[in-house]
Design a protein around this motif. Structure first.
Motif, PDB file in Angstrom:
ATOM      1  N   CYS A   1      -0.606  56.854 -50.532  1.00  0.00           N
ATOM      2  CA  CYS A   1      -1.115  57.782 -49.537  1.00  0.00           C
ATOM      3  C   CYS A   1      -2.606  57.275 -49.265  1.00  0.00           C
ATOM      4  O   CYS A   1      -3.577  57.739 -49.915  1.00  0.00           O
ATOM      5  CB  CYS A   1      -1.198  59.221 -50.317  1.00  0.00           C
ATOM      6  N   ASP A   2      -2.744  56.183 -48.523  1.00  0.00           N
ATOM      7  CA  ASP A   2      -3.935  55.734 -48.096  1.00  0.00           C
ATOM      8  C   ASP A   2      -4.285  55.701 -46.760  1.00  0.00           C
ATOM      9  O   ASP A   2      -4.997  55.136 -46.214  1.00  0.00           O
ATOM     10  CB  ASP A   2      -3.993  54.104 -48.746  1.00  0.00           C
ATOM     11  N   GLY A   3      -3.468  56.676 -45.843  1.00  0.00           N
ATOM     12  CA  GLY A   3      -3.893  56.788 -44.525  1.00  0.00           C
ATOM     13  C   GLY A   3      -3.341  55.886 -43.566  1.00  0.00           C
ATOM     14  O   GLY A   3      -3.680  55.982 -42.349  1.00  0.00           O
ATOM     15  N   GLN A   4      -2.436  54.995 -43.995  1.00  0.00           N
ATOM     16  CA  GLN A   4      -1.861  54.066 -43.213  1.00  0.00           C
ATOM     17  C   GLN A   4      -1.007  54.739 -42.013  1.00  0.00           C
ATOM     18  O   GLN A   4      -0.574  55.465 -42.225  1.00  0.00           O
ATOM     19  CB  GLN A   4      -1.007  52.955 -43.978  1.00  0.00           C
ATOM     20  N   VAL A   5      -1.151  53.923 -40.910  1.00  0.00           N
ATOM     21  CA  VAL A   5      -0.282  54.404 -39.620  1.00  0.00           C
ATOM     22  C   VAL A   5       1.003  53.551 -39.775  1.00  0.00           C
ATOM     23  O   VAL A   5       0.769  52.370 -39.814  1.00  0.00           O
ATOM     24  CB  VAL A   5      -1.009  54.168 -38.274  1.00  0.00           C
ATOM     25  N   LEU A   6       2.161  54.264 -39.466  1.00  0.00           N
ATOM     26  CA  LEU A   6       3.199  53.667 -39.496  1.00  0.00           C
ATOM     27  C   LEU A   6       3.994  53.987 -38.117  1.00  0.00           C
ATOM     28  O   LEU A   6       3.832  55.078 -37.373  1.00  0.00           O
ATOM     29  CB  LEU A   6       4.121  54.185 -40.602  1.00  0.00           C
ATOM     30  N   PRO A   7       5.223  53.287 -37.784  1.00  0.00           N
ATOM     31  CA  PRO A   7       5.988  53.278 -36.715  1.00  0.00           C
ATOM     32  C   PRO A   7       6.784  54.211 -36.790  1.00  0.00           C
ATOM     33  O   PRO A   7       7.566  54.447 -37.846  1.00  0.00           O
ATOM     34  CB  PRO A   7       6.630  51.839 -36.505  1.00  0.00           C
ATOM     35  N   MET A   8       7.036  55.129 -36.057  1.00  0.00           N
ATOM     36  CA  MET A   8       7.852  56.569 -36.273  1.00  0.00           C
ATOM     37  C   MET A   8       9.132  56.021 -36.037  1.00  0.00           C
ATOM     38  O   MET A   8      10.133  56.402 -36.813  1.00  0.00           O
ATOM     39  CB  MET A   8       7.734  57.576 -34.820  1.00  0.00           C
ATOM     40  N   SER A   9       9.946  54.849 -35.314  1.00  0.00           N
ATOM     41  CA  SER A   9      11.158  54.470 -35.175  1.00  0.00           C
ATOM     42  C   SER A   9      11.476  53.936 -36.622  1.00  0.00           C
ATOM     43  O   SER A   9      12.727  54.282 -36.705  1.00  0.00           O
ATOM     44  CB  SER A   9      11.108  53.143 -34.148  1.00  0.00           C
ATOM     45  N   GLN A  10      10.612  53.409 -37.479  1.00  0.00           N
ATOM     46  CA  GLN A  10      11.087  52.867 -38.633  1.00  0.00           C
ATOM     47  C   GLN A  10      11.344  54.034 -39.636  1.00  0.00           C
ATOM     48  O   GLN A  10      11.731  53.714 -40.844  1.00  0.00           O
ATOM     49  CB  GLN A  10      10.134  51.893 -39.348  1.00  0.00           C
ATOM     50  N   TYR A  11      10.542  54.873 -39.678  1.00  0.00           N
ATOM     51  CA  TYR A  11      10.582  56.087 -40.768  1.00  0.00           C
ATOM     52  C   TYR A  11      10.703  57.357 -40.009  1.00  0.00           C
ATOM     53  O   TYR A  11       9.846  58.334 -40.235  1.00  0.00           O
ATOM     54  CB  TYR A  11       9.214  56.043 -41.296  1.00  0.00           C
ATOM     55  N   SER A  12      11.905  57.468 -39.181  1.00  0.00           N
ATOM     56  CA  SER A  12      12.002  58.905 -38.429  1.00  0.00           C
ATOM     57  C   SER A  12      12.061  60.114 -39.243  1.00  0.00           C
ATOM     58  O   SER A  12      11.731  61.153 -39.066  1.00  0.00           O
ATOM     59  CB  SER A  12      13.158  58.447 -37.498  1.00  0.00           C
ATOM     60  N   ALA A  13      12.946  59.880 -40.602  1.00  0.00           N
ATOM     61  CA  ALA A  13      13.062  61.063 -41.293  1.00  0.00           C
ATOM     62  C   ALA A  13      11.661  61.646 -41.960  1.00  0.00           C
ATOM     63  O   ALA A  13      11.229  62.782 -41.829  1.00  0.00           O
ATOM     64  CB  ALA A  13      14.047  60.908 -42.210  1.00  0.00           C
ATOM     65  N   VAL A  14      10.685  60.798 -42.136  1.00  0.00           N
ATOM     66  CA  VAL A  14       9.401  61.106 -42.690  1.00  0.00           C
ATOM     67  C   VAL A  14       8.569  61.700 -41.650  1.00  0.00           C
ATOM     68  O   VAL A  14       8.125  62.827 -41.953  1.00  0.00           O
ATOM     69  CB  VAL A  14       8.881  59.836 -43.312  1.00  0.00           C
ATOM     70  N   TYR A  15       8.534  61.055 -40.489  1.00  0.00           N
ATOM     71  CA  TYR A  15       7.971  61.526 -39.541  1.00  0.00           C
ATOM     72  C   TYR A  15       8.430  62.904 -38.915  1.00  0.00           C
ATOM     73  O   TYR A  15       7.742  63.862 -38.433  1.00  0.00           O
ATOM     74  CB  TYR A  15       8.064  60.607 -38.095  1.00  0.00           C
ATOM     75  N   SER A  16       9.684  63.193 -38.876  1.00  0.00           N
ATOM     76  CA  SER A  16      10.236  64.523 -38.652  1.00  0.00           C
ATOM     77  C   SER A  16       9.709  65.620 -39.614  1.00  0.00           C
ATOM     78  O   SER A  16       9.796  66.890 -39.347  1.00  0.00           O
ATOM     79  CB  SER A  16      11.779  64.706 -38.721  1.00  0.00           C
ATOM     80  N   LEU A  17       9.372  65.300 -40.604  1.00  0.00           N
ATOM     81  CA  LEU A  17       8.645  66.279 -41.659  1.00  0.00           C
ATOM     82  C   LEU A  17       7.442  66.629 -41.557  1.00  0.00           C
ATOM     83  O   LEU A  17       6.677  67.514 -41.676  1.00  0.00           O
ATOM     84  CB  LEU A  17       9.247  66.066 -43.112  1.00  0.00           C
ATOM     85  N   ILE A  18       6.597  65.527 -41.530  1.00  0.00           N
ATOM     86  CA  ILE A  18       4.948  65.480 -41.580  1.00  0.00           C
ATOM     87  C   ILE A  18       4.248  65.337 -40.195  1.00  0.00           C
ATOM     88  O   ILE A  18       3.074  65.685 -40.102  1.00  0.00           O
ATOM     89  CB  ILE A  18       4.254  64.625 -42.541  1.00  0.00           C
ATOM     90  N   GLY A  19       5.022  64.659 -39.075  1.00  0.00           N
ATOM     91  CA  GLY A  19       4.665  64.665 -37.630  1.00  0.00           C
ATOM     92  C   GLY A  19       3.209  63.998 -37.712  1.00  0.00           C
ATOM     93  O   GLY A  19       2.987  62.782 -38.439  1.00  0.00           O
ATOM     94  N   THR A  20       2.445  64.334 -37.012  1.00  0.00           N
ATOM     95  CA  THR A  20       1.231  63.624 -36.732  1.00  0.00           C
ATOM     96  C   THR A  20      -0.098  64.392 -37.459  1.00  0.00           C
ATOM     97  O   THR A  20      -1.200  64.338 -37.441  1.00  0.00           O
ATOM     98  CB  THR A  20       0.715  63.431 -35.270  1.00  0.00           C
TER      99      THR A  20
END
Length: 180
Positions: free
Chosen positions: A23-42
């Motif tokens: 948990c170091d604030g890194q920015v990730l591609p939504m396409s590669q981690y779609s399930a994670v993005y669907s939970l925490i968004g931006t």
């Protein structure tokens, strides 16, 4: 047993466990981690078009270490929104931050017992809440250089509370939570 996706946990290791990311604030591609993005968004960063950010609890990415605080409201508490960053990395104290107080200045002629009460004809002055006032001293009094100058340099200083170094990680693989 697999963790629930996006679970955040502190670990006492000097490595990141498999299936987790720091948990170091890194920015990730939504396409590669779609399930994670669907939970925490931006909530923790990213542009919401192609990227999203992870929480920043370990510092990194040019940011200092963060302290975890619960979100929500409570009696007498400041409301905190999920993902809201508050506080400051350093603090610069000013005179307005100091409690009201005063300093006294006592000037005694050479050879005077400063602990004794004044007697008639004494030529000394003490300015203070419980001090005496007598005839002002006519001779010049010198102070050591720096004795009466302002102190401090108006520079910020760290304001850390006691801490224990652990690495916070977020589960990037695991069970997608149900919303029953």
């Amino acid at each position: 047993m697999d963790p629930i996706l996006c679970t955040v946990m502190p670990f006492p290791y000097n490595f990141i466990p498999k299936g987790w990311m720091p948990c170091d604030g890194q920015v990730l591609p939504m396409s590669q981690y779609s399930a994670v993005y669907s939970l925490i968004g931006t909530t923790y960063g990213g542009d919401g078009r192609t990227t999203f950010g992870l929480p920043n609890l370990n510092g990194g990415s040019g940011s200092p270490l963060s302290v975890v605080a619960g979100q929500g409201v409570g009696p007498g508490l400041t409301p905190r929104a999920l993902g809201q960053r508050v506080g400051s990395d350093t603090v610069t104290l000013t005179e307005a931050d100091l409690p009201p107080h005063s300093h006294s200045l006592s000037v005694f002629p050479e050879g005077t017992d400063a602990s004794a009460a004044p007697t008639a004809g004494d030529t000394w002055i003490s300015t203070g809440a419980n001090g005496y006032t007598g005839t002002p001293v006519q001779e010049a009094t010198s102070f050591a250089p720096g004795a009466i100058l302002p102190a401090g340099s108006s520079q910020p200083h760290e304001n850390d509370q006691p801490t224990l170094g652990l690495v916070y990680c977020i589960a990037m693989q695991g069970i997608y939570p149900s919303f029953d």
